[in-house]
Every structure is written in C-alpha cells, then in structure tokens.
Design a protein around this motif. Structure first.
Motif, PDB file in Angstrom:
ATOM      1  N   VAL A   4      41.526  33.416  48.928  1.00  0.00           N
ATOM      2  CA  VAL A   4      41.769  32.687  47.684  1.00  0.00           C
ATOM      3  C   VAL A   4      42.360  31.317  47.991  1.00  0.00           C
ATOM      4  CG1 VAL A   4      43.010  32.725  45.504  1.00  0.00           C
ATOM      5  CG2 VAL A   4      42.120  34.834  46.460  1.00  0.00           C
ATOM      6  N   ARG A   7      39.725  29.036  49.360  1.00  0.00           N
ATOM      7  CA  ARG A   7      38.855  28.463  48.322  1.00  0.00           C
ATOM      8  C   ARG A   7      39.585  27.372  47.553  1.00  0.00           C
ATOM      9  NH1 ARG A   7      36.465  33.764  48.016  1.00  0.00           N
ATOM     10  NH2 ARG A   7      38.081  34.540  46.634  1.00  0.00           N
ATOM     11  N   ALA A 266      42.803  31.165  40.288  1.00  0.00           N
ATOM     12  CA  ALA A 266      42.559  32.314  41.167  1.00  0.00           C
ATOM     13  C   ALA A 266      43.768  32.543  42.063  1.00  0.00           C
ATOM     14  CB  ALA A 266      41.314  32.073  41.995  1.00  0.00           C
ATOM     15  N   LYS A 270      46.155  35.829  42.259  1.00  0.00           N
ATOM     16  CA  LYS A 270      46.529  36.505  43.509  1.00  0.00           C
ATOM     17  C   LYS A 270      48.041  36.621  43.612  1.00  0.00           C
ATOM     18  CE  LYS A 270      44.902  38.525  47.039  1.00  0.00           C
ATOM     19  NZ  LYS A 270      43.963  39.636  46.886  1.00  0.00           N
ATOM     20  N   LEU A 320      33.849  31.462  43.562  1.00  0.00           N
ATOM     21  CA  LEU A 320      35.167  31.640  42.951  1.00  0.00           C
ATOM     22  C   LEU A 320      35.158  32.771  41.926  1.00  0.00           C
ATOM     23  CD1 LEU A 320      36.612  28.088  42.250  1.00  0.00           C
ATOM     24  CD2 LEU A 320      37.854  30.029  43.180  1.00  0.00           C
ATOM     25  N   GLY A 323      34.780  35.993  43.533  1.00  0.00           N
ATOM     26  CA  GLY A 323      36.052  36.368  44.151  1.00  0.00           C
ATOM     27  C   GLY A 323      36.986  36.996  43.139  1.00  0.00           C
ATOM     28  N   GLN A 327      38.351  40.748  43.208  1.00  0.00           N
ATOM     29  CA  GLN A 327      39.772  41.082  43.109  1.00  0.00           C
ATOM     30  C   GLN A 327      39.989  42.111  41.997  1.00  0.00           C
ATOM     31  OE1 GLN A 327      42.374  37.750  42.341  1.00  0.00           O
ATOM     32  NE2 GLN A 327      44.200  39.045  42.351  1.00  0.00           N
TER      33      GLN A 327
END
Lengths: 621, 672
Positions: A4, A7, A266, A270, A320, A323, A327
C-alpha cells in the motif's frame, strides 16, 4: 502495508501545484520531509517555504538542483549535510541525459553548490564534515543506468562528495521502519497520522484515535466520512428539490491526482487495520467498513474520468482499487476464521443481552454480508475455490443461526440476504439458496402468525445504524407488534417475493397453506383480547426496480423515490407471480464497476448506502 | 352493696367522666378508671345471682344517670366513655361471673374478663329520667357503643311511634352494609313484633307518604313489616294489602321490597320454605329481569336453613331471566355472583345441618361466569365446601372456571391462593400442586393453560408423592409436554420434570428429550441448579444419567458462549442495547405509574415483558444505606433464552408441545 505504501509513494507528484498544497495535498517533497524527520534528520531547507502567512513551494535557480537540505550527526560523530534532489517517477534511459531538469543535471548542479554557503545552515558557522547528495525519485531506476550511477558516484567521490540513491523501494523501506529515536513504531505495527498532510491529518487522527475507545467498538465512521469528504469530495449538488431529485454529474479529477488521493486513502485503510491489530484485538469491522466507504468513493471518481483522460494512470488506479478489494477479502477471511469455531452449535453468534431480538439478526446478517461480498469478490477475481470456502462458512453460519439469518429486522436486509443467496448460486450451491429462500418464506409467515414484528420498511440496517431507527425497532420489539409506534411499518415486504420466486424456480414451492395465507394480504384478522378492536395485518409483496441510470448515483447515496415499485398478487398462483417477477425485473445496463472488472463494488455500494440490489440478478444464471 | 358505697363509687365515676368529657388524657384516665373498676368489682357481691348483680350495677349507675340527665347532648358521649373505660375488669382471680376465655399478659399471668355492663344501665337511667329527649338521642346516635347499649335495653323501652321511627330509621342507616348492624336490626324487628301496632302505624304513614316518614328506607320498612307480621296470623291480611299497594307504586325498588316481604313477612313459626318461595316467585314474575336479583338475595338469606328448596327455587328464578341475561354480559356476571352466594350458603348449610347436599350442577354455567374479582368470596367458599363433600366435582368446577377466565388470570398474574384463598388453605400447598397437576391433563386446553399459569406463579413446587399414580402413561407424557408448552417458570418446571422422571422411570425418555432439547436451551441456569442438586445418599438414582447428560450439554454451551463473548466482532455488534434499555426504562416507569393506581405486584406485571436486570444489588437509596439485593426477588426470574434470541422458534416449539399434549390426551388409555 508495504504494498500500500509503495502504491502511495509511487503516486506522489514531485510538487503539487494547487495553491492549497502542501496543506492539503501530499507530494514527494512533503513525504520526504516527513520521512527525514522520522529518520532523525534535521531539516534545513524544505521543499516549500513560508512567505508571510502563506506556504509556498521552493523553486528557482537559487535552488541549484537541491529540493531539500538536511543534516544529521552520524554514529561516528561526524556531521553530515545531505542534499536531496527530488524527481517524480521512474528514472529511465530517456531521462538520463544532462538536459536541464533531469536527475543527473540536478545532481551536477548540487555538486557545484558552494560548501561554505551551505555551512551557514549550521548555526555555529562551522562547516560540515561530509556532504552527501541524495537523488530521490518515487519510481524505479532503469537497470541500464546502473553504470551511469556508479560512474557519477565515483566522480563525486573524487570531488569529496558522496552519493546515495533513494528510489521508491528504498523510500518505502525507510518509511516503514520505526522512527530512529524509537518514539514511533514501525508503520506496519502502529499507525502514524502525521504522514498525512496537515489539512487532512485531524480527520485521520480522529478516526484512528477513536479505535482506542471501547476496544475499537466505538470506531468513528463519521470521522472516516469526513476524511473522505476532505480528500475525495463528492461535489455533486442536488438538482431539483423533494423526492426523486437527482445529483449533478460531478467534475472529473485529474487521473494522477485521483491516484495520489486514492493511494492516501488506501494507506489510511491500512492504518486502520494496523491499529485494530494493535489496540482492538484485531477487530475486522472498522477495516471492512472503511474499505467499503473508500471503494465506493473511489469508484465514483474513477467513473467520472473519461477513458481518454487517464493518461496511463488507469492501470495504477485499477491496481489501487484491486488492492483495496484484496484487503477487504483478507479482512473478511480473518473474520471468517474467527467465526468458524462459533459455527459448530446453534445460536453461535447470539449473545445473552436483552436486546438480542434486534442485535442478533443485525449482527448475523451484517457479518454474513461481509463474508458474502468477499466471496463474490473472489469469484470476480477467478478464485472459485476460495470463494467456495466463504460460501461453505456461510452455509454453516445460516444453518446454526437460522433465527437471525432468516429473521431480518429491517426490509433493507434484503441486501445481505441477496448477497449470500447470490454467492451460493454462483458457487454452485443452488439448492442451498433455494432451501434458504423456502425457509425464509416459512419463517416470515410464522412470524406474522405469532404477531411478531416483520422486517421494518422504513428503518434501515445502516452502518452505523441510525439512532432513531434503533429506537423505533426497540419500541416494537419490547412492547410487541400490537403496540408498535406509528413510525414502524411492516405492511410490505421486498424479501418475501424474492424468496417466493427463488423457491418456486428452485422447485421447492412453499406449502399451499402458506401461499393461501399470502394470497389475500388482509385476510389475517385477529380479534384482540379484552374486547379491543380487531387488528388487520397486511403484508404486500413488493419489488423495487431501480432506474436504468441508477449506477450513476448508487456509489454516493441511497436511491430514494426513484425507480418503480410493483406489488405482486398471488391470486393466480405462484407460477404467475414468478413470471411477473421476471418480467418486471429487467436487467440494468452494465455498471461502471462491472466495466472496470470490479462488479463486487456494486454490492459494496448497495450495502453501504442501503440500496436494494436489482432483482434482475436473480432472474439469470 | 350499700347505697352509700354505690353513691360514693357513682360520684367518683361522675367526677372521672366530667374530666374525660373535657379532654381525654390517657396517662390520667387509664390508671384512674382501673382503680374505679376495681372498686366496683370489689363492691359488687362476688357470688351474687343475676338479680343482685344487676341491682348492684343499677345502684352504681343511678348517680351517674342522675348527674348527666339534665344534659341530653352529652348522653351519647357519656355512654361511649363508660363503654370505653368501664366495660370490663380483668382479674387474676377466678371470678364467678368471669368469661370463660383467658388472656395471658406479658408477665405470664393468666387473666380473666368480667363484664360490668354499666353503659346500658346508665343509658336506661338517662332515658327514663328524661323521656322527652329519647327521640333526639336516637336521631343523633353516632357511636357503636351507644347503639349497643340501646340494643341491650331496647326490649325494656316503651317507645311511641315517633321514637320508634327515629330509632329504627337510625339503626337502618347507621352503617350501610355492615354486618355488625344485624344484631340491632334483629332487636328492632323483635321490638316491632312486641309492638305491632306501632310498626303498622309507621308503615301506613309511610305508604301515605306523610312528611315525617320522609327518608325511611325500604330496608327499614322491611324490618317493620316483617316484625309486624311475625306477631301473628291476624296481620297477614294487612301484609297482603301492603304488597298490593307496593305493586301499584311506580317504583321498582318497592317491587323489590315486595319480593323480600313475600318471602319473609310471615307469622312465626314461618311456614314451609316451598310456600314462601312460591310467593316470592309470584312477586318476581311481575318484572323478572329486574326482580330476579332481589329474589336471589332473599334466597341467600334462606339458603342455610333450606338448602335444597333454595337451590330449586333459584333454578326457577334463573330460568325467568334467562333471555335477558343471555344478552347482557354484565348482568349475567352479577347474577353469577349472586348464584355463587346462594349456592355456597346452601351447600354449607346442608353440610353443617347434616341435610342432603343440593345439586349444584344446573348452576355450573352461572358459577363459571363469576368474574375473577369476585371469585375469592362466595365462589371460593362454595368450592371450599364442595371440596369437602365431593373433591372431583369441585376440581371439575375449578377447571371450568379457570378455563373461562384464563386470559384475566394471566393478565392479573393471580396466584391460586389469590383466586381461591379458602380452598387453597384447605388443600395446603401440596394439595394445590396435586390439583393443578391434575388440571394439566384436563381435556380443555384453556384450563391446562390456566393451571400452568398458576403452577408457574408458585415459587417452588415439589411433585407430591403419588401425584402421578392416577395418570396413564399418555397422560404423564402429556403432562410433561404441557408443563413446557405452557411456559411454566423454570424453578417450577425443572424440578417437576425431574420429579416425573424419578417417580415414573418408564417415562424417562420423554422427560429427557424435553429437558435436553428445549428446557436446557431456554433455562440453562435452572437446569444446572437441578442437575447439581445433591442426590439422595445411597443407591444410584435413575436420574444420575440424566444429570450427567444435562451437565455435559450445559458445559458445551458454556464453552461456546464464552468463546462468543470473547469474539470482538460479536461484542461490537450490540447496537440496540442502549435504545432497548431506554425503552425498557420507559416501560418500567409506565408500569410504576400503573401500579400506583391499580395496585398489586408492580414487579410481577413487568415480568412477562421486561427482563429484570441481574446484578449484585441496586444502588442504595441514600449514601450509606443498605442496598436492596437483587437476589431477594430476582432469583426466581430466568427468562427463556430462546425468547430473547429466537422468539419464533421459542413460540413454535411451545405450540408443538401443546399440540403433542393435545394428541396424547385425545387418546383413550386405561390408567396405569
């Protein structure tokens, strides 16, 4: 966290141009400043400067190629001056020339800086023992340039200078480490909201700090929404007034900026996960809810950008979004593992509180919703075996907690029910879906028979739930259906026609007495005890079809007072009703999420904004 | 006793009374009156006969009467004070005139009571001293002591019409509906019988509506007419003329009077009940739906002496108003209460008098309609009497009645002891449990539900030994199903199920199934208590296996629940807790307001709806005060777990158990 962060770092521009930057927008300069402070550097020259009350970027010929100057005392005690040269993106062979603005050009400029002048940064006037030039770029270094870099390093060494090279990978590695003075844990172990720009930081901090209360159970989703409005505002004013009003189209954002902002969100998601692990016993709900919100908002903005305006950022954006979905799936998988031991015995998800009549169905269906969406996401990603694990877990969850899963308290829980049924259907568990639909019909019929409240039409199982809705539900379930407040209405059901349709199409039609009982909604007349007036309890079978352009709005709000509602009649039998159901629920055009290969985001949006899914999805497969 | 001594004591009494008339001072009056009473007792001849004793009392009373005679406005107060301070003497010595009963004082000394009866003697003296003040005295009479003193000397009084009117009117209106007035009323009736011409004159004047008779109530007229006609056969014609004139009056109260007179205004000795009842029926026929109630009232008075005739006449009376009663529920219920009153008196009279028990079966539809609020009076007494004569019939009647009132009994949360206190006292708690268990296998499902409700509200019930002997295997199975299906409280249900399994090991399977599949799911705490209860020492019990199995299941459930409680996602999703408690508190407040006005069991009314919070204790009312521990009253409350988490299955399973019981009871099987 590493992915993350990677990115996010790669999405940063060298310097944000808007006037409010860097107050509200992170860029490579501000990120490196944050990183340097975290690593124990003393910043002498930042990538921006103050001019009166205003912050401005630092640029111009006087910069001499250097964007940031910092100093640090090395372990040996030698004082070192670091000259950071920032460039955005990859350093490729094409960018390796000595042309103005290139990395190597700026390195050369930096090497020619007057060292005496630079020593002024040390307030005692003494010169630094070492000078290090640090080229920084948030991309990769072309392998063909390795030799050039080595040669430059040798040249500089001969001139008494050292050369370090920080690419994106190194930035991520340094960022993830604990702070040098150990005052901050590693980013993979504890969130650090100081990473966000000052204008965004309070919102992120409010959300993250709320995890500390009540072991994460009081996570402030309102703060998440405010953060989203700050970072990715919707900016779609309502057109027209009153019921049925629509939203304006909304301005598209620059693809790169969207990529950076989505990357920031993002990263925040996280951080929520990391914090949950640290302070909230690894509670999955805050992460899942945050991800749902971010995905909806992200897709809303991705949707607005025309295909030709992506300028090569469409793939990173898709990455993204994927991702985020990954997640989500990972968190749902953790949730599933945690719930699995509880699925061995009946009522495993029930707790002993008095409010369980409401909480138990809300809880079981909400958890089912997360698992089902994760399963659907895995199917979209072509991982049917993993999806099947979710479907099997849901099978056990529904079997052991039938009272909750087949006893929704609000009619909009058709969303979670639909998600589970759809997952089973797509995983080849058609019979299970049909059996569940059949049992659902029976339970709703018996609930009506026993004068228990049916799913409420006007209250919603939002996340978080509305206080007034909870009050109304509590009133009904404490006092009983006969003493329900006027705000409560269970005289219609959208769940019932769906369940009837699926049961019929699956060849397991409910018993004829059930159909007879539902034929005439006003047939159930009961005389109340004590000579009170008899009560008439009607339950109409309803279905809602969203408008064709519903997908333009369902990522940002609940669809109200639009679309078409149909009331079905069982007078001509179940087969006729099923045919009507199919005819009425015609398919919608592909949604933006489907166009991006992420149809699961539609489910997430329906869940998030309590928009019932189009029933047409059950008329195919 | 010498006149001087009597005068001396009388003077002391006068002095005492004059002080007390000004103001009563207990610290002064009590020792002084004790002293004077002892003096009186000492002065009176110890072993005197009645004449000498009364002469002595009269001698002491004379100076008092003489002193207060000029003050007629104080007569009643004087009589009252004398009754208070000089009514009796307590002595340790065995006085020849002492009452039989003894009183044990705080120091352990056994005392006896010797009544002095000074108040009637003084009142007699006062009334004789100033005859002109008698009517005024009767009209103003307010105290029970004055009324009793008057009653005691009434037979000696030679009253004129106005005085007799004043006295009878006063007695009749003294305390309406107070049984204690019966004795003065009987005395008044007897006086009229001795002076019939006075009674007739008053009644005639009343019928002519002469102004001085205004206010005379029909009940007083009834006393007068009864008293007159009791005097002899020669007054029967007059009575008939009175009845005719009453019938012509446009007032249904007077027609009701005629009903009573037709039954009771007969020369003494009274003719056979059949003749009097025929006359009563004839009067009732004038307007049956209005007069049947009065007819039943008259029969209630007659039922103890003539049980069979009264019940037979009652059946005829009820037949007269059948159509009217059928259309009017309230009237029917009132009628039912009267029927119960007559039936009780008839059955009680028959039992005590050794007569044949009247057949009350024709009255059952009425007895069943007695409302819940009235059951604890006459119906309870009737059932009590009947249970002594024919327990099966009484139980049958109880079954019919509770079936009819199951909803009210449930809403009012009544105990069996509340509905039928006398019967419950006769049966004892074990007997009540035995009855209720018997009713749980009664044919009518409503009776079973009501019996389950009564059982549930008993705090603890142990299965009486031999309670299942008369039941067949099917009935025992049905009993087990009914106990659970009707929602009997766990502290009663679980021990009863264990009791069934213990007394009838052949029914162990059905008990085990119900316990494991349903009861343990709903009431884990009660099951655990019962399973952990120490078994009797000695040989292994047939319940050991059941206990083990139950405990195993509870342990598994506990482990799962512990795991659920440690799962953060589950704990985080308890969204409705706060609003639920808010609503619950509002319900508490509403119940409290309701309880303030309507009364009993404020907590119990909440139990079916709202769980009582469990915890260590309530907050103390004031700092430092002792808190009320919940354990004192919440120990018996364990709400069914499934009702909280799965109300549908909870109800469905109960319904299924009731249906199963219904099926089993429908099968005919010889008793084991």
């Amino acid at each position: 966290m590493r992915d993350v962060l990677d990115r996010f770092v790669r999405s940063l521009a060298e310097q944000e141009q808007p006037k409010e930057a860097p107050e509200r927008s992170q860029d490579l300069g501000t990120f490196v400043c944050w990183l340097l402070e975290r690593r124990g550097f003393t910043l002498l020259l930042r990538s921006y400067r103050h001019e009166g009350p205003e912050r401005r970027k630092n640029s111009g010929l006087t910069q001499l190629g250097v964007d940031i100057i910092a100093s640090r005392r090395r372990k040996s005690g030698r004082r070192c001056l670091y000259l950071f040269v920032l460039k955005q993106g990859n350093i490729t062979l094409e960018h390796a020339g000595a042309g103005r603005g290139s990395m190597f050009h700026d390195i050369e400029l930096a090497s020619r800086r007057n060292r005496d002048a630079d020593s002024w940064f040390a307030l005692d006037g003494t010169s630094f023992d070492e000078h290090v030039i640090v080229p920084v770029h948030n991309g990769d270094l072309d392998e063909r340039l390795t030799g050039t870099v080595q040669q430059t390093r040798e040249d500089l060494r001969r001139r008494g200078l050292r050369l370090w090279w920080w690419d994106a990978e190194r930035l991520v590695r340094y960022a993830i480490l604990p702070s040098r003075d150990a005052s901050q844990r590693a980013l993979s172990r504890a969130a650090d909201s100081s990473l966000f720009p000052p204008g965004v930081r309070p919102f992120a901090r409010a959300a993250l700090d709320s995890l500390l209360r009540d072991e994460g159970r009081s996570f402030d989703l309102g703060a998440v929404d405010r953060l989203l409005d700050e970072v990715l505002p919707v900016d779609r004013p309502e057109q027209g007034q009153g019921p049925g009003s629509r939203l304006a189209a909304g301005q598209p954002m620059e693809a790169l900026e969207l990529r950076r902002r989505l990357g920031e969100l993002a990263l925040f998601a996280k951080m929520v996960e990391v914090e949950c692990r640290r302070v909230a016993d690894d509670l999955a709900l805050p992460s899942l809810d945050t991800l749902e919100r971010i995905l909806c908002r992200g897709l809303e903005h991705v949707r607005r950008i025309p295909r030709e305006k992506f300028a090569g950022h469409d793939k990173p954006l898709l990455k993204l979004l994927r991702g985020l979905v990954d997640q989500y799936v990972a968190r749902a998988r953790a949730l599933r593992r945690r719930l699995e031991p509880l699925l061995e015995a009946p009522y495993g998800l029930a707790l002993g509180g008095p409010s369980e009549r409401i909480d138990y169905p809300l809880r079981a269906l909400r958890l089912s919703g997360y698992l089902a969406v994760a399963g659907l996401a895995l199917l979209d990603r072509g991982q049917p075996r993993s999806a099947r694990r979710f479907a099997t877990a849901l099978d056990r969850l529904w079997k052991q907690n039938e009272a909750a899963c087949l006893g929704p308290v609000t009619d909009d829980q058709i969303i979670e029910i639909s998600a589970v049924l759809q997952l089973w259907r797509r995983c080849g568990m058609q019979e299970r879906a049909v059996a569940a639909a059949h049992d659902l019909v029976l339970r709703l019929r018996w609930a009506k028979e026993f004068e228990l409240p049916l799913p409420a039409l006007y209250q919603h199982a939002r996340v978080p739930m509305d206080d007034v809705d909870l009050q109304v539900l509590a009133e009904v379930h404490v006092r009983g259906w006969a003493d329900a407040p006027p705000a409560f209405n269970d005289g219609g059901s959208t769940i019932l026609p769906l369940a009837l349709y699926l049961a019929h199409r699956g060849g397991v039609a409910p018993p004829s007495d059930v159909i007879d009982a539902l034929k005439r909604p006003d047939a159930a007349v009961r005389s109340a005890p004590g000579g009170a007036a008899p009560t008439v309890r009607t339950v109409y079978l309803e279905s809602w079809r969203p408008p064709d352009d519903a997908a333009e709005e369902w990522y940002v709000r609940e669809l109200c007072y639009v679309g078409v509602v149909k009331v079905f009649d069982l007078a001509d039998g179940l087969a006729s009703m099923a045919a009507e159901f199919e005819a009425f629920n015609r398919p919608l055009p592909p949604s933006p999420a489907a166009a991006w290969g992420l149809p699961v985001v539609d489910w997430i949006a329906w869940k998030r904004f309590r928009t019932p899914p189009p029933m047409a999805i059950f008329c195919t497969l | 006793m010498s006149p001087e001594r009597a005068g001396e004591i009388g003077a002391r009494m006068v002095a005492f009374l004059r002080d007390a008339l000004v103001k009563r001072v207990p610290d002064r009056d009590r020792p002084l009156s004790d002293e004077i009473r002892q003096e009186i007792l000492d002065a009176l001849p110890v072993r005197a006969d009645d004449v000498a004793w009364r002469a002595g009392i009269a001698a002491i009373a004379a100076p008092v009467a003489q002193s207060f005679a000029p003050e007629p406005e104080r007569w009643e107060r004087v009589v009252d004070l004398v009754s208070i301070y000089f009514h009796h003497v307590r002595t340790t010595a065995a006085h020849p005139r002492a009452d039989a009963g003894t009183v044990t004082g705080p120091n352990g000394i056994v005392a006896r009571t010797t009544r002095l009866d000074l108040a009637p003697a003084i009142l007699r003296g006062l009334l004789q001293a100033r005859p002109g003040q008698r009517a005024g005295f009767f009209e103003r009479m307010e105290t029970w002591n004055a009324l009793r003193a008057t009653t005691a000397i009434l037979g000696e009084l030679d009253l004129d019409v106005r005085e007799a009117f004043a006295l009878i009117h006063r007695i009749d209106t003294f305390r309406p509906n107070d049984l204690a007035v019966a004795e003065p009323l009987n005395a008044a009736r007897a006086w009229v019988t001795a002076h019939p011409e006075v009674g007739r004159e008053i009644v005639e004047a009343w019928l002519r509506k002469e102004p001085w008779t205004e206010g005379l109530k029909v009940s007083a007229v009834q006393i007068l007419v009864e008293g007159v006609v009791h005097a002899g056969q020669e007054h029967v014609a007059w009575r008939n003329s009175v009845l005719q004139r009453l019938a012509l009056e446009p007032d249904d109260r007077l027609w009701a009077l005629a009903v009573w007179l037709a039954c009771f205004a007969w020369p003494e000795p009274l003719p056979p009940a059949r003749i009097r009842h025929d006359a009563l029926l004839q009067e009732v026929r004038r307007l049956p739906h209005r007069l049947v109630g009065d007819g039943l009232g008259a029969l209630a008075r007659d039922a103890r002496e003539h049980p069979e005739e009264s019940v037979a006449t009652m059946v005829r009376l009820l037949e007269m108003a059948r159509e009217h009663d059928r259309a009017n529920l309230e009237a029917y219920q009132q009628r039912a209460v009267q029927v119960a009153a007559v039936a009780w008196r008839a059955v009680a009279g028959a039992r005590k008098g050794g007569r044949a028990t009247p057949d009350v079966r024709p009255l059952v539809p009425f007895l069943v309609a007695v409302p819940v609020a009235a059951a604890r009076w006459d119906l309870d007494q009737l059932l009590d009497e009947m249970s002594a004569l024919d327990e099966a019939l009484a139980q049958e009647l109880v079954a019919l009645w509770i079936a009819e009132h199951v909803q009210d009994l449930h809403e009012q949360h009544l105990l069996f002891d509340d509905a039928f206190p006398t019967l419950a006292h006769r049966l004892s708690p074990d007997g009540v449990a035995r009855w209720l268990l018997g009713l749980l296998v009664y044919q009518d499902g409503r009776a079973r539900r009501a019996a389950a409700g009564f059982l549930s509200r008993m705090r603890a019930v142990k299965l009486p030994q031999g309670a299942l002997e008369s039941l067949s295997a099917n009935e025992i199975d049905a009993l087990a199903h009914e106990l659970f299906g009707n929602g009997v409280a766990p502290e009663v249900l679980v021990p009863l199920l264990f009791g069934i399994a213990e007394q009838r090991p052949d029914r162990m399977d059905i008990v085990k199934t119900i316990l494991i599949e349903d009861v343990a799911e709903d009431y884990p705490a009660a099951c655990r208590r019962a399973a952990l209860a120490a078994p009797k020492e000695g040989a292994p019990s047939p319940l050991d296996g059941l206990r083990r199995e139950l405990l195993d299941q509870l342990e598994k459930a506990d482990a799962l629940y512990t795991q659920a409680r440690s799962t953060p996602e589950l704990l985080a999703l308890r969204l409705a807790r706060r609003p639920w408690h808010e609503v619950q508190n509002r319900v508490f407040q509403e119940a409290e307001r309701e309880a303030r006005s309507s009364g009993r069991y404020p907590l119990m009314t909440l139990v079916p709806r709202v769980p009582v919070p469990r915890g260590e204790a309530t907050a103390p009312e004031a700092p430092g005060a002792e808190p009320t521990r919940f354990g004192h009253y919440s120990g018996t409350i364990e709400l069914p777990r499934r009702e909280l988490i799965d109300p549908l299955t909870f109800r469905y399973h109960r319904m299924r158990h009731r249906s199963r019981a219904e099926e089993l009871l429908a099968r005919k099987e010889p008793a084991s």
